[in-house]
Design an enzyme around this catalytic site. Structure first.
Site, PDB file in Angstrom:
ATOM      1  N   ASP A  60      -4.459  -4.349   2.140  1.00 31.52           N
ATOM      2  CA  ASP A  60      -3.787  -2.630   1.811  1.00 31.52           C
ATOM      3  C   ASP A  60      -4.935  -2.957   2.712  1.00 31.52           C
ATOM      4  O   ASP A  60      -5.718  -2.699   3.337  1.00 31.52           O
ATOM      5  CB  ASP A  60      -4.622  -3.229   0.298  1.00 31.52           C
ATOM      6  CG  ASP A  60      -4.399  -1.627  -0.747  1.00 31.52           C
ATOM      7  OD1 ASP A  60      -3.229  -1.358  -0.069  1.00 31.52           O
ATOM      8  OD2 ASP A  60      -5.033  -1.917  -1.798  1.00 31.52           O
ATOM      9  N   GLY A 112      -1.862   2.066   5.007  1.00 28.96           N
ATOM     10  CA  GLY A 112      -1.786   3.974   4.795  1.00 28.96           C
ATOM     11  C   GLY A 112      -3.456   4.943   4.849  1.00 28.96           C
ATOM     12  O   GLY A 112      -3.808   5.759   5.872  1.00 28.96           O
ATOM     13  N   TRP A 156      -6.107   3.229   6.392  1.00 28.04           N
ATOM     14  CA  TRP A 156      -6.720   3.601   7.995  1.00 28.04           C
ATOM     15  C   TRP A 156      -6.217   4.698   8.593  1.00 28.04           C
ATOM     16  O   TRP A 156      -6.867   5.034   9.241  1.00 28.04           O
ATOM     17  CB  TRP A 156      -6.035   1.996   8.381  1.00 28.04           C
ATOM     18  CG  TRP A 156      -6.367   2.145   9.563  1.00 28.04           C
ATOM     19  CD1 TRP A 156      -8.219   0.905   9.960  1.00 28.04           C
ATOM     20  CD2 TRP A 156      -5.945   2.744  10.867  1.00 28.04           C
ATOM     21  NE1 TRP A 156      -7.952   0.888  11.546  1.00 28.04           N
ATOM     22  CE2 TRP A 156      -7.351   1.654  12.152  1.00 28.04           C
ATOM     23  CE3 TRP A 156      -4.487   3.013  10.860  1.00 28.04           C
ATOM     24  CZ2 TRP A 156      -6.697   2.063  13.571  1.00 28.04           C
ATOM     25  CZ3 TRP A 156      -5.363   3.286  12.314  1.00 28.04           C
ATOM     26  CH2 TRP A 156      -5.602   2.719  13.592  1.00 28.04           C
ATOM     27  N   SER A 211       6.728  -5.550  -1.223  1.00 26.36           N
ATOM     28  CA  SER A 211       6.908  -6.004  -2.442  1.00 26.36           C
ATOM     29  C   SER A 211       7.742  -5.297  -3.085  1.00 26.36           C
ATOM     30  O   SER A 211       8.886  -4.254  -2.732  1.00 26.36           O
ATOM     31  CB  SER A 211       5.289  -5.412  -3.625  1.00 26.36           C
ATOM     32  OG  SER A 211       5.240  -3.943  -3.696  1.00 26.36           O
ATOM     33  N   ASN A 268       7.940  -1.613  -3.187  1.00 21.78           N
ATOM     34  CA  ASN A 268       7.282  -0.565  -1.976  1.00 21.78           C
ATOM     35  C   ASN A 268       9.077   0.257  -2.276  1.00 21.78           C
ATOM     36  O   ASN A 268       8.348   1.262  -1.690  1.00 21.78           O
ATOM     37  CB  ASN A 268       6.723  -1.734  -0.556  1.00 21.78           C
ATOM     38  CG  ASN A 268       5.192  -2.065  -1.192  1.00 21.78           C
ATOM     39  OD1 ASN A 268       5.177  -3.365  -0.531  1.00 21.78           O
ATOM     40  ND2 ASN A 268       4.572  -1.065  -1.741  1.00 21.78           N
ATOM     41  N   ARG A 319      -8.080  -9.681  -0.784  1.00 19.92           N
ATOM     42  CA  ARG A 319      -7.572  -8.721  -1.197  1.00 19.92           C
ATOM     43  C   ARG A 319      -8.631  -7.123  -0.140  1.00 19.92           C
ATOM     44  O   ARG A 319      -9.670  -7.327  -0.623  1.00 19.92           O
ATOM     45  CB  ARG A 319      -7.212  -7.653  -2.520  1.00 19.92           C
ATOM     46  CG  ARG A 319      -6.184  -6.167  -2.559  1.00 19.92           C
ATOM     47  CD  ARG A 319      -5.614  -5.993  -3.889  1.00 19.92           C
ATOM     48  NE  ARG A 319      -5.152  -4.451  -3.840  1.00 19.92           N
ATOM     49  CZ  ARG A 319      -4.409  -4.434  -4.558  1.00 19.92           C
ATOM     50  NH1 ARG A 319      -3.682  -5.310  -5.400  1.00 19.92           N
ATOM     51  NH2 ARG A 319      -3.727  -3.094  -4.018  1.00 19.92           N
ATOM     52  N   SER A 335      -1.616  -6.727  -8.476  1.00 21.89           N
ATOM     53  CA  SER A 335      -0.170  -5.929  -7.654  1.00 21.89           C
ATOM     54  C   SER A 335       0.913  -6.928  -8.324  1.00 21.89           C
ATOM     55  O   SER A 335       1.616  -6.652  -6.671  1.00 21.89           O
ATOM     56  CB  SER A 335      -0.278  -5.274  -6.508  1.00 21.89           C
ATOM     57  OG  SER A 335      -1.655  -3.888  -6.676  1.00 21.89           O
TER      58      SER A 335
HETATM   59  C1  FPP Z   1      -0.284  -1.943   2.369  1.00 21.81           C
HETATM   60  O1  FPP Z   1      -0.953  -0.764   2.592  1.00 21.81           O
HETATM   61  C2  FPP Z   1       0.394  -2.830   3.486  1.00 21.81           C
HETATM   62  C3  FPP Z   1       1.569  -3.124   3.112  1.00 21.81           C
HETATM   63  C4  FPP Z   1       2.707  -2.387   1.777  1.00 21.81           C
HETATM   64  C5  FPP Z   1       2.793  -3.678   4.054  1.00 21.81           C
HETATM   65  C6  FPP Z   1       1.986  -4.651   4.652  1.00 21.81           C
HETATM   66  C7  FPP Z   1       2.795  -4.493   6.022  1.00 21.81           C
HETATM   67  C8  FPP Z   1       2.283  -5.418   7.669  1.00 21.81           C
HETATM   68  C9  FPP Z   1       1.013  -4.957   7.276  1.00 21.81           C
HETATM   69  C10 FPP Z   1       3.302  -4.690   8.594  1.00 21.81           C
HETATM   70  C11 FPP Z   1       4.345  -5.687   8.651  1.00 21.81           C
HETATM   71  C12 FPP Z   1       4.206  -7.429   8.002  1.00 21.81           C
HETATM   72  C13 FPP Z   1       4.133  -8.281   8.579  1.00 21.81           C
HETATM   73  C14 FPP Z   1       3.504 -10.140   7.675  1.00 21.81           C
HETATM   74  C15 FPP Z   1       5.513  -8.563   9.374  1.00 21.81           C
HETATM   75  P1  FPP Z   1      -0.902   0.498   1.825  1.00 21.81           P
HETATM   76  O2  FPP Z   1       0.546   1.365   2.855  1.00 21.81           O
HETATM   77  O3  FPP Z   1      -0.208  -0.079   0.584  1.00 21.81           O
HETATM   78  O4  FPP Z   1      -1.993   1.062   2.370  1.00 21.81           O
HETATM   79  P2  FPP Z   1      -2.733   2.606   1.036  1.00 21.81           P
HETATM   80  O5  FPP Z   1      -2.825   1.959   0.093  1.00 21.81           O
HETATM   81  O6  FPP Z   1      -3.203   2.327   2.047  1.00 21.81           O
HETATM   82  O7  FPP Z   1      -1.925   3.732   0.959  1.00 21.81           O
END
Ligand code: FPP
Length: 258
Positions: free
Chosen positions: A34, A37, A39, A79, A82, A202, A210
């Site tokens: 997590d 976004g 970051w 997910s 998502n 997490r 989640s």
């Molecule tokens: C959560 O951060 C992250 C995701 C929904 C996507 C994770 C995907 C990757 C790291 C890249 C692809 C992975 C592989 C295994 C190839 P968020 O966007 O929910 O962050 P936020 O909560 O700060 O908005």
């Protein structure tokens, strides 16, 4: 047991793991990646830039987990919820999966890492489905670590499907209702071939599951770390292993030390 202190470096590949008893290390680590976004937006960048950096962490942590002797690493990549994100972000994520698969599969195969997917692949774009099949085939002989990528995965949907399958068997007379036990349910899950996670991490400060591995997490240890996923590195992982090793897992029994 030696504890990692803030500022310490991560152990390198040829150093022995930091725990006195290697059997105490988690065999299966699952990670909710997590904070990509946050970051990015914290740096004035588009959210997809965070996901892109997140791929670096995927690479680093996969390699490091294998070197630390972890046998199963599950990463929550996309997910079932998502899909609610803006179209551009969903497409951007799919492009990153394509990029990752093209670049990494050969490396994973060379390193003996077997890749497996959980989740409903049928809703993924056709070319990604083909890449998933190819990646599983290309890495099927890997025996150093299994990397399980949760893609279009939702735990409730998984439980619903497992329940439907069991109901069909009962209706067909192939199974009695009384024969449905933990093992029968586990055998219908996407994760039937894997042990339950010992440790679920997490990142990014949120403290919730989640819809991730709800059934499988019955006896998992949880660690919530503040770093955003793109900042989660080898040292962060070692610190998590160290904290895990200090936990007293009782599985409903009594404390070891009285
Ligand atoms: C959560 O951060 C992250 C995701 C929904 C996507 C994770 C995907 C990757 C790291 C890249 C692809 C992975 C592989 C295994 C190839 P968020 O966007 O929910 O962050 P936020 O909560 O700060 O908005």
């Amino acid at each position: 047991m030696r504890r990692l202190m803030p500022g310490r470096r991560a152990l390198s590949a040829d150093e022995t793991p930091q725990t006195a008893d290697p059997r105490a290390l988690p065999g299966h680590v699952a990670i909710i990646m997590d904070g990509n976004g946050r970051w990015a937006t914290g740096r004035g960048l588009p959210r997809i830039a965070g996901h892109k950096r997140g791929i670096n962490s995927v690479r680093k942590i996969t390699r490091h987990a294998r070197l630390r002797g972890v046998k199963y690493l599950t990463l929550f990549a996309f997910s079932t919820e998502n899909w609610l994100r803006p179209k551009e972000e969903v497409h951007g994520l799919f492009d990153l999966f394509r990029y990752y698969m093209r670049r990494e599969c050969r490396t994973l195969a060379r390193e003996g890492v077997r890749i497996r997917f959980i989740g409903d692949a049928s809703e993924m774009p056709q070319d990604i489905q083909a890449m998933m099949v190819e990646a599983e085939a290309m890495t099927s002989a890997g025996d150093t670590m299994t990397l399980i990528v949760a893609l279009n995965y939702g735990s409730r949907a998984e439980i619903v499907t497992a329940t439907q399958r069991l109901a069909v068997k009962v209706a067909a007379g192939a199974l009695s209702a009384e024969a449905i036990d933990d093992a029968a349910i586990a055998a219908e899950m996407n994760t039937a071939d894997f042990p339950d996670p010992d440790l679920i991490i997490r990142t990014s400060g949120e403290q919730r599951l989640s819809n991730f591995l709800l059934w499988q997490a019955a006896y998992s240890e949880f660690l919530f770390v503040d770093s955003h996923w793109p900042d989660f590195d080898e040292l962060s992982f070692d610190e998590c292993l160290d904290r895990y090793c200090q936990r007293d897992r009782r599985f409903g029994g009594l404390r070891k030390s009285g």
